[in-house]
Design a protein around this motif. Structure first.
Motif, PDB file in Angstrom:
ATOM      1  N   ASP A   1      -7.141  -4.800  -0.368  1.00  0.00           N
ATOM      2  CA  ASP A   1      -7.642  -5.401   0.865  1.00  0.00           C
ATOM      3  C   ASP A   1      -7.305  -7.164   0.350  1.00  0.00           C
ATOM      4  N   GLN A   2      -7.763  -7.330  -0.846  1.00  0.00           N
ATOM      5  CA  GLN A   2      -7.661  -8.710  -1.182  1.00  0.00           C
ATOM      6  C   GLN A   2      -6.101  -9.151  -1.347  1.00  0.00           C
TER       7      GLN A   2
ATOM      8  N   ARG B   1      -4.804  -9.797   2.235  1.00  0.00           N
ATOM      9  CA  ARG B   1      -5.493 -11.157   2.839  1.00  0.00           C
ATOM     10  C   ARG B   1      -4.438 -12.349   2.132  1.00  0.00           C
TER      11      ARG B   1
ATOM     12  N   MET C   1      -0.332  -9.029   7.155  1.00  0.00           N
ATOM     13  CA  MET C   1      -1.384  -8.802   8.002  1.00  0.00           C
ATOM     14  C   MET C   1      -0.898  -8.992   9.534  1.00  0.00           C
TER      15      MET C   1
END
Length: 154
Positions: free
Chosen positions: A64-65, A68, A74
């Motif tokens: 997830d990091q 981001r 995204m």
């Protein structure tokens, strides 16, 4: 359950942080549904399940990091400006595709309709790789022209 505080401490030591309680709850649920568990082996089993869930938590957090940090990966909301730009690119591409030969235009239409390279190859009596290669070579100038007009350098 008597093991819960020890499991929360284990998960916290392994770096689960604020999610330690959630990890332990998941471990307890998984253990409760495990049919072949012997009660004397409950602690080692729970500790192993908890440790593996913490590792899964770290992997998920890292993924997830990374997403981001890569904003291009995204999904972004499409606004009015994006829709106008998409229509503009589509019009430009349609004009350029119309200049291609009938065979390539047919391949473009089949791909737009969702046909796979294998399906097109079978229909044409050719390998999927040969059809794809011909398509890519013939449409490369179209892609370059559309990208140039959009300000991309590809």
């Amino acid at each position: 359950m008597a093991h819960r505080p020890r499991l929360v401490a284990l998960a916290a030591r392994m770096g689960a942080g604020a999610d330690a309680e959630d990890v332990v709850q998941d471990a307890l649920l998984r253990t409760a549904t495990f049919a072949g568990l012997v009660e004397e082996r409950a602690w080692p089993f729970l500790a192993t399940v908890t440790a593996r869930l913490v590792v899964d938590h770290h992997r998920r957090t890292a993924r997830d990091q990374a997403l981001r940090h890569h904003a291009a990966l995204m999904p972004r909301p499409h606004g009015f400006e994006d829709a106008v730009a998409d229509w503009d690119e589509a019009r430009r591409a349609a004009t350029l595709i119309a200049r291609l030969g009938p065979e390539i235009r047919h391949l473009v239409r089949l791909r737009m309709e969702g046909a796979t390279w294998v399906q097109i190859g079978v229909a044409r009596g050719e390998s999927a790789a040969a059809v794809e290669m011909r398509y890519r070579r013939a449409t490369a100038p179209v892609r370059r022209a559309v990208n140039r007009a959009a300000g991309n350098r590809r």
